[in-house]
Design an enzyme around this catalytic site. Structure first.
Site, PDB file in Angstrom:
ATOM      1  CG  ASN A 208      26.433  45.341  30.435  1.00 43.84           C
ATOM      2  OD1 ASN A 208      26.471  44.800  31.536  1.00 43.84           O
ATOM      3  ND2 ASN A 208      26.705  46.628  30.265  1.00 43.84           N
ATOM      4  CG  ASP A 274      31.794  51.330  25.328  1.00 46.50           C
ATOM      5  OD1 ASP A 274      32.210  51.793  26.410  1.00 46.50           O
ATOM      6  OD2 ASP A 274      32.214  50.275  24.836  1.00 46.50           O
ATOM      7  CE  LYS A 284       4.786  49.665  24.036  1.00 45.23           C
ATOM      8  NZ  LYS A 284       3.587  48.911  23.863  1.00 45.23           N
ATOM      9  CG  PHE A 330      37.108  45.611  37.041  1.00 43.01           C
ATOM     10  CD1 PHE A 330      37.306  46.418  38.140  1.00 43.01           C
ATOM     11  CD2 PHE A 330      37.073  44.233  37.202  1.00 43.01           C
ATOM     12  CE1 PHE A 330      37.467  45.861  39.398  1.00 43.01           C
ATOM     13  CE2 PHE A 330      37.232  43.663  38.452  1.00 43.01           C
ATOM     14  CZ  PHE A 330      37.422  44.481  39.553  1.00 43.01           C
ATOM     15  CE  LYS A 344      39.722  48.208  27.268  1.00 46.21           C
ATOM     16  NZ  LYS A 344      38.620  47.246  27.351  1.00 46.21           N
ATOM     17  CE  LYS A 348      38.944  52.568  29.412  1.00 45.51           C
ATOM     18  NZ  LYS A 348      37.510  52.748  29.434  1.00 45.51           N
TER      19      LYS A 348
HETATM   20  N1  CTP Z   1      34.322  52.493  31.590  1.00 41.52           N
HETATM   21  C1  CTP Z   1      33.851  53.738  31.934  1.00 41.52           C
HETATM   22  N2  CTP Z   1      33.061  54.419  31.073  1.00 41.52           N
HETATM   23  C2  CTP Z   1      32.763  53.905  29.878  1.00 41.52           C
HETATM   24  C3  CTP Z   1      33.222  52.624  29.506  1.00 41.52           C
HETATM   25  C4  CTP Z   1      34.015  51.934  30.403  1.00 41.52           C
HETATM   26  O1  CTP Z   1      34.141  54.205  33.030  1.00 41.52           O
HETATM   27  N3  CTP Z   1      32.002  54.593  29.060  1.00 41.52           N
HETATM   28  C5  CTP Z   1      35.200  51.789  32.548  1.00 41.52           C
HETATM   29  C6  CTP Z   1      34.652  50.478  33.071  1.00 41.52           C
HETATM   30  O2  CTP Z   1      33.948  50.656  34.272  1.00 41.52           O
HETATM   31  C7  CTP Z   1      35.949  49.692  33.296  1.00 41.52           C
HETATM   32  C8  CTP Z   1      36.894  50.220  32.246  1.00 41.52           C
HETATM   33  O3  CTP Z   1      36.370  51.479  31.842  1.00 41.52           O
HETATM   34  O4  CTP Z   1      36.499  49.968  34.568  1.00 41.52           O
HETATM   35  C9  CTP Z   1      37.072  49.365  31.041  1.00 41.52           C
HETATM   36  O5  CTP Z   1      35.830  49.003  30.488  1.00 41.52           O
HETATM   37  P1  CTP Z   1      35.767  48.174  29.131  1.00 41.52           P
HETATM   38  O6  CTP Z   1      34.349  47.968  28.755  1.00 41.52           O
HETATM   39  O7  CTP Z   1      36.652  46.980  29.231  1.00 41.52           O
HETATM   40  O8  CTP Z   1      36.519  49.143  28.146  1.00 41.52           O
HETATM   41  P2  CTP Z   1      36.020  50.203  27.132  1.00 41.52           P
HETATM   42  O9  CTP Z   1      36.707  51.485  27.434  1.00 41.52           O
HETATM   43  O10 CTP Z   1      34.537  50.258  27.055  1.00 41.52           O
HETATM   44  O11 CTP Z   1      36.645  49.645  25.784  1.00 41.52           O
HETATM   45  P3  CTP Z   1      36.121  48.479  24.809  1.00 41.52           P
HETATM   46  O12 CTP Z   1      34.669  48.264  25.124  1.00 41.52           O
HETATM   47  O13 CTP Z   1      36.384  49.016  23.478  1.00 41.52           O
HETATM   48  O14 CTP Z   1      36.986  47.302  25.157  1.00 41.52           O
END
Ligand code: CTP
Length: 403
Positions: A208, A274, A284, A330, A344, A348
């Site tokens: 990303n 995710d 490859k 975050f 969130k 979490k």
């Molecule tokens: N995070 C994590 N592990 C994951 C996804 C996210 O530890 N697999 C952590 C990120 O480092 C951040 C927080 O969760 O501190 C929120 O990340 P975000 O991408 O906003 O949330 P997601 O849980 O991925 O939810 P969504 O993408 O559905 O908004």
């Protein structure tokens, strides 16, 4: 209180330059190490020999008077715990505000990422000049502390605001800034940064746009505030503290788990993917005859949620809220920021959540500024207005370390 602190003083061309001699002596008496950069104009008011004797160090004037491999404007910035510019002339204030670096003092200020205190002194009409005031506001917005001049009889014959503030005021501001910078002393702060890299085959991956800059700013600020920092990152930044270079979410999780027990704070600033591909191809992948292909993805662990769960499992009393490590997440959202952030933090289970709006191009992903909302699990909400990431980082750390 100033024992072994490194204070860098920039002196510009103004009659108040002579007063700085007393200040240098006071800093030395308190045990600080002092280095002085004087602009060539400053030496019209005070001699190099005086500054050299009082600081017991060489006085730096010329930018290209290079004595070792590291350019002076970088080595002086690295050496100092903080920088004082006093007296600061309207000219130097203007140049620093605009990012100009045409002499050693302005170059060091430009390369300086720690605290800068500016004590202006000038004629009252210059002080009241709109451009000067705007420049000061710009510097303040970026984190510099301005010690306003006082009213009184000015060397130019005028009565008005423009005299350098009292030396006591400067001394106290420096003492406070240096002590404040140690608020995380003895604390271990683990910070993750950057977007995770989920490999598909030996030459391809998905990731990303996260630049890792917010995590880096947090790590640097925590380090400046005296913390032992462990920086778990997908981006290979050059840092003066422990760095664990990782790629995937699984690597990041292992690294974070290893630090968990000894950490006082864990800040998950990384943009963790995710999902990862279900089957990594050792070879490859070759182009095939079909016009489309399908890759199957599986869920990555939610590192943040699992760290929070691990923390809760450590404590019998599940309501204990001040227990270590303090875990900070975050939250990057492109719509309904506050609403999604509230959901969130509850989901979490972290102590704080720092929410930012990624639909805005002027903040967040990839750029130097940020504007965030800090949510605590107790329901408190604090908005941190748009500012460079290093300023936002300091404010976040102040906020999470005061619970
Ligand atoms: N995070 C994590 N592990 C994951 C996804 C996210 O530890 N697999 C952590 C990120 O480092 C951040 C927080 O969760 O501190 C929120 O990340 P975000 O991408 O906003 O949330 P997601 O849980 O991925 O939810 P969504 O993408 O559905 O908004």
């Amino acid at each position: 209180m100033l024992q072994n602190k490194h204070i860098l003083i920039g002196i510009t061309g103004g009659i108040a330059a002579y007063k700085i001699c007393t200040l240098i002596r006071d800093f030395k008496k308190s045990g600080a190490e002092v280095k002085v950069i004087a602009t060539p104009n400053a030496l019209n008011f005070v001699t190099k020999l005086t500054l050299q004797n009082l600081s017991q160090n060489e006085v730096y004037i010329e930018e290209f008077d290079v004595k070792n491999w590291k350019p002076e404007h970088i080595s002086l910035a690295d050496w100092a715990d903080m920088m004082l510019i006093a007296p600061a002339s309207a000219n130097t204030i203007g140049k620093i505000a605009q990012g100009l670096a045409d002499n050693l003092l302005t170059s060091v200020a430009c390369a300086f990422s720690k605290k800068i205190i500016i004590a202006p002194a000038m004629n009252c009409n210059m002080w009241n000049n709109e451009t000067v005031q705007e420049n000061l506001k710009t510097l303040q917005r970026r984190g510099a502390e301005i010690l306003e001049p006082e009213n009184g009889f000015l060397a130019c014959g005028y009565m008005g605001k423009g005299r350098l503030c009292s030396l006591d005021k400067i001394y106290n501001a420096i003492e406070e800034a240096l002590n404040y910078s140690q608020t995380l002393k003895g604390q271990k702060v683990v910070i993750t940064a950057g977007g995770t890299i989920e490999e598909i085959d030996p030459v391809r991956y998905i990731s990303n746009y996260s630049s890792g800059k917010m995590g880096l700013a947090l790590a640097k600020s925590a380090y400046d505030m005296g913390a032992e920092v462990v920086f778990i990152t997908t981006k290979d930044f050059d840092v003066p503290f422990k760095k664990v270079l990782v790629k995937s979410a699984l690597d990041m999780q292992n690294a974070a788990n290893e630090e968990f027990e000894t950490a006082n704070y864990i800040i998950m600033a990384a943009a963790v993917a995710d999902y990862r591909v279900k089957e990594y191809s050792q070879q490859k992948m070759k182009k095939c005859e079909q016009d489309s292909i399908t890759l199957e993805f599986v869920k990555n662990p939610d590192i943040l949620a699992e760290l929070c769960k691990r923390k809760m499992d450590c404590y019998e009393d599940k309501s204990a809220c001040n227990c270590k490590p303090v875990i900070v997440g975050f939250c990057a959202e492109s719509e309904n920021l506050l609403e999604n952030a509230k959901a969130k933090i509850a989901k979490k289970g972290c102590d704080f959540l720092i929410a930012n709006d990624i639909s805005r191009k002027d903040i967040g992903f990839g750029v130097n500024d940020n504007e965030v909302i800090v949510l605590s699990k107790n329901g408190d909400i604090l908005k941190l207005d748009k500012a460079p990431k290093n300023i936002i980082a300091r404010k976040i750390l102040e906020c999470i370390s005061t619970i």
